[in-house]
Design a protein around this motif. Structure first.
Motif, short mmCIF file in Angstrom:
data_model
loop_
_atom_site.label_atom_id
_atom_site.label_comp_id
_atom_site.label_asym_id
_atom_site.label_seq_id
_atom_site.Cartn_x
_atom_site.Cartn_y
_atom_site.Cartn_z
N HIS A 1 0.69 -1.36 -0.04
CA HIS A 1 -0.05 0.16 0.03
C HIS A 1 0.87 1.10 0.07
N ALA A 2 1.93 1.16 0.79
CA ALA A 2 2.85 2.43 0.80
C ALA A 2 3.28 2.67 -0.58
N HIS A 3 3.89 1.53 -0.97
CA HIS A 3 4.59 1.93 -2.40
C HIS A 3 3.50 2.30 -3.52
N LYS A 4 2.28 1.90 -3.53
CA LYS A 4 1.39 2.32 -4.49
C LYS A 4 0.99 3.81 -4.04
N ARG A 5 0.76 4.18 -2.75
CA ARG A 5 0.38 5.48 -2.29
C ARG A 5 1.72 6.57 -2.71
N MET A 6 2.87 6.11 -2.46
CA MET A 6 4.12 6.81 -3.09
C MET A 6 4.10 6.99 -4.33
N ALA A 7 3.64 6.28 -5.20
CA ALA A 7 3.76 6.47 -6.78
C ALA A 7 2.56 7.02 -7.07
N GLU A 8 1.46 7.13 -6.48
CA GLU A 8 0.24 8.32 -6.75
C GLU A 8 0.92 9.75 -6.39
N LEU A 9 1.50 9.97 -5.16
CA LEU A 9 2.07 11.24 -4.80
C LEU A 9 2.95 11.81 -5.58
N LEU A 10 3.92 10.85 -6.30
CA LEU A 10 5.06 11.36 -6.88
C LEU A 10 4.68 11.22 -8.52
N LYS A 11 3.54 10.94 -9.05
CA LYS A 11 3.46 10.91 -10.34
C LYS A 11 3.78 12.10 -11.10
N ASP A 12 3.49 13.43 -10.17
CA ASP A 12 3.69 14.70 -10.74
C ASP A 12 4.94 15.12 -10.75
N PHE A 13 5.73 14.48 -9.97
CA PHE A 13 7.03 14.73 -9.75
C PHE A 13 8.26 13.78 -10.41
N ASP A 14 9.41 14.44 -11.00
CA ASP A 14 10.18 14.11 -11.71
C ASP A 14 11.40 13.18 -10.89
N ILE A 15 10.82 12.27 -10.13
CA ILE A 15 11.67 11.63 -9.25
C ILE A 15 11.85 10.02 -9.81
N PRO A 16 13.00 9.56 -10.17
CA PRO A 16 13.39 8.29 -10.66
C PRO A 16 12.86 7.06 -9.47
N GLU A 17 12.32 5.96 -10.16
CA GLU A 17 11.89 5.00 -9.18
C GLU A 17 13.09 4.52 -8.14
N GLU A 18 14.40 4.71 -8.69
CA GLU A 18 15.58 4.20 -7.77
C GLU A 18 15.85 5.21 -6.74
N ASN A 19 15.05 6.28 -6.66
CA ASN A 19 15.21 7.37 -5.71
C ASN A 19 14.24 7.43 -4.83
N GLN A 20 13.14 6.40 -4.89
CA GLN A 20 11.87 6.33 -4.12
C GLN A 20 12.22 5.16 -3.21
N HIS A 21 12.26 5.41 -1.88
CA HIS A 21 12.13 4.24 -0.86
C HIS A 21 11.26 4.02 -0.05
N VAL A 22 10.65 2.96 0.30
CA VAL A 22 9.83 2.69 1.43
C VAL A 22 10.50 1.61 2.08
N LEU A 23 10.77 1.97 3.38
CA LEU A 23 11.56 1.14 4.35
C LEU A 23 10.66 0.89 5.73
N VAL A 24 11.19 -0.28 6.32
CA VAL A 24 10.60 -0.72 7.58
C VAL A 24 11.60 -0.49 8.70
#
Length: 149
Positions: free
Chosen positions: A68-91
């Motif tokens: 869910h966190a990955h999906k929500r992050m993808a939704e939030l970042l769709k309008d920002f030019d941030i490559p996937e490798e720079n998107q981190h969901v950690l525990v």
């Protein structure tokens, strides 16, 4: 030593307020020769949240939260030019995981949201305050949300 930021880490909670924090980080990156921007969201482990008192395997629930966190992050970042490798969901614990990621990636600015509460947390929430203390670099708290006044 340069006064420019080269590597910015944005710590978000995945709420709508995260957009405001992301926008501020993007503005700073643009003023700093398109500094690299990375984003992190940290999920606290369920076992920690419940103190280990629940005699069941929480792995599948933790995996669902992660998905869910990955999906929500993808939704939030769709309008920002941030490559996937720079998107981190950690525990883990948000402050320590943010510090660890910042050190590993030689981050020179961490951007977090702040809700402007009263008292000890006048400027920062507990997570933002934790990120500030012990950060290996500068921290910018972006005021978000509505005033309580």
């Amino acid at each position: 030593m340069s006064n420019e930021y080269q590597n910015i880490l944005v710590a978000i909670d995945l709420s709508e307020d995260s957009r405001q924090v992301l926008e501020r980080a993007q503005e700073i990156a643009a003023r700093n020769r398109q500094a690299k921007v990375s984003v992190v969201h940290t999920l606290e482990p369920l076992g920690f949240a419940y103190g280990g008192d629940i005699p069941m395997d929480l792995t599948s629930i933790q995996e669902q939260l992660d998905e869910h966190a990955h999906k929500r992050m993808a939704e939030l970042l769709k309008d920002f030019d941030i490559p996937e490798e720079n998107q981190h969901v950690l525990v883990g614990m948000p402050d320590s995981e943010t510090h660890r990621l910042a050190e590993e990636n030689k981050v020179d600015l961490i951007v977090v949201g702040s809700h402007g509460r009263h008292g000890l947390q006048l400027l920062l929430g507990s997570v933002s305050s934790g990120v500030l203390h012990g950060a290996p670099c500068d921290v910018l708290a972006v005021r978000v949300g509505k005033d309580d006044n």
